[in-house]
Scaffold this motif. Structure first.
Motif, PDB file in Angstrom:
ATOM      1  N   MET A 122       0.806  -1.214   0.000  1.00 54.16           N
ATOM      2  CA  MET A 122       0.000   0.000   0.000  1.00 54.16           C
ATOM      3  C   MET A 122       0.840   1.266   0.000  1.00 54.16           C
ATOM      4  O   MET A 122       0.447   2.291  -0.523  1.00 54.16           O
ATOM      5  N   GLU A 123       1.990   1.205   0.620  1.00 51.85           N
ATOM      6  CA  GLU A 123       2.893   2.353   0.710  1.00 51.85           C
ATOM      7  C   GLU A 123       4.241   1.982   0.108  1.00 51.85           C
ATOM      8  O   GLU A 123       4.711   0.848   0.287  1.00 51.85           O
ATOM      9  N   PRO A 124       4.894   2.909  -0.581  1.00 52.92           N
ATOM     10  CA  PRO A 124       6.221   2.609  -1.135  1.00 52.92           C
ATOM     11  C   PRO A 124       7.222   2.299  -0.027  1.00 52.92           C
ATOM     12  O   PRO A 124       7.135   2.846   1.077  1.00 52.92           O
ATOM     13  N   ARG A 125       8.159   1.408  -0.319  1.00 55.06           N
ATOM     14  CA  ARG A 125       9.238   1.103   0.595  1.00 55.06           C
ATOM     15  C   ARG A 125      10.545   1.489  -0.086  1.00 55.06           C
ATOM     16  O   ARG A 125      10.760   1.169  -1.237  1.00 55.06           O
ATOM     17  N   VAL A 126      11.398   2.155   0.633  1.00 56.48           N
ATOM     18  CA  VAL A 126      12.684   2.584   0.082  1.00 56.48           C
ATOM     19  C   VAL A 126      13.776   1.775   0.756  1.00 56.48           C
ATOM     20  O   VAL A 126      13.859   1.735   1.989  1.00 56.48           O
ATOM     21  N   TYR A 127      14.597   1.120  -0.034  1.00 55.30           N
ATOM     22  CA  TYR A 127      15.716   0.347   0.461  1.00 55.30           C
ATOM     23  C   TYR A 127      16.996   0.985  -0.050  1.00 55.30           C
ATOM     24  O   TYR A 127      17.073   1.433  -1.183  1.00 55.30           O
TER      25      TYR A 127
END
Length: 102
Positions: free
Chosen positions: A95-100
């Motif tokens: 649902m929400e972007p994840r930044v790695y």
């Protein structure tokens, strides 16, 4: 961390599939951080798996027929769950972007 700031061996702590079919399976594992085999992990997580399957023939059948449901049965039959109902994309999307990394 690697050159992008990501964990070098970024892996989940659980299995995300409902089952696994493979043509060949090797009992031996050689990853330096492995503590058990894939088969042991899947058994521990109660995920069914079969080897010795002609996966190319299965893929051809699925491509010619379209989406099909199936189940892997061992000791006792289980009811099939209609996984094709509803919005499949929504079920597998975050649902929400994840930044790695950086």
């Amino acid at each position: 961390l690697d050159q992008l700031g990501l964990f070098k061996n970024f892996e989940s702590d659980r299995i995300h599939v409902g089952g696994l079919l493979v043509q060949d399976y090797c009992e031996k594992y050689s990853h330096s951080e492995a503590v058990q085999s894939l088969g042991q992990w899947m058994q521990e997580q109660e995920v069914p798996a079969l080897s010795g399957i002609d996966t190319r023939a299965l893929t051809q059948k699925l491509r010619s027929t379209g989406v099909m449901q199936g189940k892997i049965i061992f000791d006792q039959d289980v009811p099939i769950v209609d996984t094709l109902k509803g919005n499949l994309v929504e079920r597998v999307s975050i649902m929400e972007p994840r930044v790695y990394g950086k």
